[in-house]
Design a protein around this motif. Structure first.
Motif, mmCIF file in Angstrom:
data_model
loop_
_atom_site.group_PDB
_atom_site.id
_atom_site.type_symbol
_atom_site.label_atom_id
_atom_site.label_comp_id
_atom_site.label_asym_id
_atom_site.label_seq_id
_atom_site.Cartn_x
_atom_site.Cartn_y
_atom_site.Cartn_z
ATOM 1 N N ARG A 75 37.191 39.495 41.322
ATOM 2 C CA ARG A 75 36.113 38.840 42.048
ATOM 3 C C ARG A 75 36.658 38.225 43.334
ATOM 4 N NH1 ARG A 75 33.319 41.603 38.266
ATOM 5 N NH2 ARG A 75 33.307 40.594 36.229
ATOM 6 N N TYR A 81 30.164 40.472 45.140
ATOM 7 C CA TYR A 81 31.183 39.565 44.580
ATOM 8 C C TYR A 81 32.562 40.201 44.405
ATOM 9 C CZ TYR A 81 29.291 42.079 40.548
ATOM 10 O OH TYR A 81 28.846 43.062 39.712
ATOM 11 N N ARG A 120 17.057 45.745 32.339
ATOM 12 C CA ARG A 120 16.985 46.437 33.637
ATOM 13 C C ARG A 120 15.674 47.195 33.720
ATOM 14 N NH1 ARG A 120 23.177 47.426 35.227
ATOM 15 N NH2 ARG A 120 23.801 45.327 34.593
ATOM 16 N N MET A 172 25.241 44.127 26.435
ATOM 17 C CA MET A 172 26.426 44.307 27.271
ATOM 18 C C MET A 172 27.521 43.370 26.763
ATOM 19 S SD MET A 172 26.814 45.255 31.100
ATOM 20 C CE MET A 172 26.183 43.950 32.115
ATOM 21 N N GLN A 222 27.707 38.063 34.080
ATOM 22 C CA GLN A 222 28.958 37.864 34.809
ATOM 23 C C GLN A 222 29.057 36.540 35.569
ATOM 24 O OE1 GLN A 222 29.904 40.843 37.809
ATOM 25 N NE2 GLN A 222 30.826 39.188 38.979
ATOM 26 N N GLY A 238 32.290 48.825 33.511
ATOM 27 C CA GLY A 238 32.625 48.621 34.917
ATOM 28 C C GLY A 238 33.095 47.193 35.094
ATOM 29 N N VAL A 290 20.397 40.497 34.167
ATOM 30 C CA VAL A 290 20.889 41.881 34.235
ATOM 31 C C VAL A 290 22.370 41.932 33.893
ATOM 32 C CG1 VAL A 290 19.189 42.678 35.925
ATOM 33 C CG2 VAL A 290 21.374 41.749 36.717
ATOM 34 N N GLY A 335 36.757 40.509 35.732
ATOM 35 C CA GLY A 335 36.161 40.763 34.424
ATOM 36 C C GLY A 335 35.464 42.107 34.403
ATOM 37 N N GLU A 374 30.668 41.545 27.782
ATOM 38 C CA GLU A 374 31.281 41.156 29.052
ATOM 39 C C GLU A 374 32.408 40.165 28.812
ATOM 40 O OE1 GLU A 374 28.417 41.124 32.595
ATOM 41 O OE2 GLU A 374 27.145 40.489 30.951
ATOM 42 N N CYS A 428 22.253 39.688 39.697
ATOM 43 C CA CYS A 428 23.682 39.727 40.029
ATOM 44 C C CYS A 428 24.120 41.033 40.653
ATOM 45 C CB CYS A 428 24.446 39.387 38.761
ATOM 46 S SG CYS A 428 25.968 40.198 38.514
ATOM 47 N N GLU A 429 23.498 42.129 40.252
ATOM 48 C CA GLU A 429 23.949 43.415 40.786
ATOM 49 C C GLU A 429 23.293 43.738 42.126
ATOM 50 O OE1 GLU A 429 26.486 44.966 39.184
ATOM 51 O OE2 GLU A 429 26.301 43.088 38.109
HETATM 52 N N1 LIG Z 1 30.586 41.625 33.897
HETATM 53 C C1 LIG Z 1 30.673 42.650 34.698
HETATM 54 O O1 LIG Z 1 31.605 42.852 35.431
HETATM 55 C C2 LIG Z 1 29.554 43.668 34.622
HETATM 56 C C3 LIG Z 1 28.862 43.857 35.921
HETATM 57 N N2 LIG Z 1 28.270 42.656 36.409
HETATM 58 C C4 LIG Z 1 27.783 44.922 35.685
HETATM 59 O O2 LIG Z 1 26.648 44.584 35.469
HETATM 60 O O3 LIG Z 1 28.128 46.087 35.670
#
Ligand SMILES: NC(=O)C[C@H](N)C(=O)O
Length: 537
Positions: free
Chosen positions: A442, A406, A254, A269, A233, A438, A230, A504, A271, A196-197
């Motif tokens: 979106r 995103y 990671r 994490m 989200q 963070g 990772v 989010g 979220e 995702c990142e």
């Molecule tokens: N849910 C998020 O906004 C966290 C974001 N995807 C991150 O890994 O930092």
């Protein structure tokens, strides 16, 4: 006047005890017993026969008596038992015992108010004190990290495990009681198709015996490569579209080769994703409210108070893994809970201030701050510690080019002159730990997310078996015939049907716990840390 003598009045105590001769003493946890003994009024357990199961923290054998400190993981405070030398003969540090006796008041002036006058003790699991690695004397953090399976038996690690448990419990309450009807807890998958990142620092999943270089469908257990997640989200966005507001606390992975006290390869994490969310202020407001509320609830919990009043390494003679810099944790918590509204500063303003600090105040950085370069940890530390005197700061609206695909465009006012395109996102910086959370609004519009994916190289070329054959399915909206959304098509689908503005965030849960507990390395916050080169047991 009562004369205080340490004697074994077992039979007398038994006589005064209401239970029938064959009834068993009540099995209690150390925390219950010690808590009941602290109150002002007479202790209800006094002169009662009770039983405890636990480990021996230490044992001191004298001529007439022996003293053992018992711990059962319910409190950092050990329970002291007094024994006859014969009873203590087989006791040693680290042994697992079942011990019963009469709960007796101690002479005034002793460290503990009561002690257990032992009637019966059984060693159910012996421990050789010569080889048992956990000793009461000071042991270095590095040494303890090598034996995480036994490190958990040190008072501070044990306390941290209970503190984490309390956080989990309280988090449920925090999210339930948020304004607007609460958030639903969901459980997204750990095995995913996408990074995702976009950082590419993922762990790939392989079935045992799989051929690593294989690229054909049938060779993959799941028909295509899969990774350890990772971030949850993307899946949270799917949940949020239906449920409105959702949250999760999941392990994420990671494969960064960062050997720092701030990074782990496996961490938790927290979220959350909120649907029908229109502006960044609402998102930062949500994060602030949630963290203040969580801290408040932890402050009001017994384990929170235990953490705040625990003696730290050096004072107790037992390595705790805690910061020894005389840090005032209570003040840290109070500032979080009751301090003024947290600062918000745009990324562009932050860079300007950092550059000013270099030009006018003699600040120096290993990486000179530039608008395109992003913020390094040294910059984040300066922003929190110097520019904002150690209070939490949200840095918002980073350059689009250094953030994932995103994110929605910034909504900053027209007179804000940024050197390039920015996105509606934030990083939350705390002193000592720097970035702890963070999040972003979106991009919820289908043509725009597809364009972003195109720009970020996430759209694949369509494999066409026969270019002359008519396409088997209608073309995906906004794609050209040669393009394929691949494993991200499902994510685009969320925009194709019923997509509302949403946003989010993700919070490094272990980092935040480290901040609350005054533990500066995440390797000491997590019981079994995994980091570059280490995943011992
Ligand atoms: N849910 C998020 O906004 C966290 C974001 N995807 C991150 O890994 O930092």
């Amino acid at each position: 006047m009562q004369t205080w003598r340490r004697t074994f009045a077992t039979s007398v105590a038994r006589l005064g005890h209401s239970s029938t001769p064959n009834s068993r003493p009540a099995l209690l946890r150390c925390a219950q017993i010690l808590q009941a003994s602290k109150k002002e009024e007479p202790c209800s357990l006094e002169d009662q026969e009770i039983k405890v199961n636990g480990l021996i923290r230490s044992v001191r054998k004298q001529k007439r008596f022996a003293f053992a400190e018992i711990s059962d993981g319910s409190t950092v405070e050990p329970l002291q038992a007094i024994l006859k030398p014969a009873q203590a003969a087989d006791l040693s540090t680290g042994a697992a015992v079942e011990i019963s006796g009469v709960w007796k008041a101690c002479p005034p002036g002793k460290e503990q108010t009561h002690e257990l006058q032992t009637t019966e003790v059984t060693v159910v699991g012996a421990s050789d004190p010569e080889t048992f690695p956990i000793q009461k004397k000071y042991q270095s953090t590095d040494f303890l990290r090598q034996i995480p399976h036994l490190r958990i038996r040190t008072p501070f690690q044990s306390l941290l495990a209970r503190f984490r448990s309390e956080c989990l419990f309280q988090l449920g309450n925090v999210f339930r009681s948020l304004p607007n009807g609460g958030f639903t807890q969901v459980q997204p998958p750990i095995i995913t198709s996408s990074d995702c990142e976009g950082a590419g620092e993922t762990f790939t999943l392989l079935a045992r015996g799989a051929v690593t270089s294989s690229s054909t469908e049938t060779d993959h257990f799941f028909r295509s490569p899969k990774y350890l997640t990772v971030s949850s989200q993307l899946h949270l966005e799917a949940y949020a579209a239906e449920l409105g507001n959702v949250w999760t606390l999941t392990p994420v992975f990671r494969a960064e080769k960062s050997d720092t006290p701030r990074h782990l390869s496996e961490f938790y994490m927290l979220e959350a994703e909120a649907n029908f969310l229109y502006d960044l202020d609402s998102l930062t407001g949500l994060v602030e409210h949630m963290l203040r509320d969580l801290t408040r609830r932890l402050y009001d919990s017994p384990v929170g108070q235990e953490l705040l009043s625990m003696k730290r390494a050096g004072e107790s003679g037992q390595e705790s893994g805690a910061d020894q810099s005389g840090l005032d944790l209570r003040q840290r918590w109070t500032a979080l809970m009751d301090g003024p509204k947290w600062h918000r500063i745009t990324y562009t303003q932050a860079i300007e201030k950092l550059q000013q600090a270099v030009a006018e105040k003699g600040a120096s950085f290993k990486h000179p701050p530039t608008w395109d370069g992003g913020l390094q940890t040294e910059h984040e530390k300066y922003i929190v510690e110097v520019l904002h005197q150690g209070s939490p700061v949200f840095v918002t609206d980073y350059p689009k080019a250094i953030k994932p695909f995103y994110m929605a465009p910034s909504q900053v006012g027209e007179n804000d002159s940024t050197p390039g395109e920015t996105v509606a996102c934030f990083d939350l910086l705390l002193p000592e730990v720097s970035e702890v959370a963070g999040g972003s609004l979106r991009e919820h519009r289908l043509p725009n997310i597809i364009q972003n994916m195109r720009e970020y190289g996430l759209i694949k070329e369509r494999a066409s078996a026969n270019p002359d054959a008519p396409p088997s399915e209608p073309l995906y909206p906004h794609l050209s015939p040669t393009e394929d959304l691949g494993h991200l098509q499902w994510y685009a689908d969320l925009r194709r049907w019923g997509s509302a503005p949403h946003g989010g965030f993700g919070l490094g849960f272990d980092r935040f716990l480290g901040y609350l507990s005054g533990v500066s390395s995440v390797r000491d916050i997590v019981s079994f840390p995994r980091y570059f080169g280490r995943a011992d047991c």
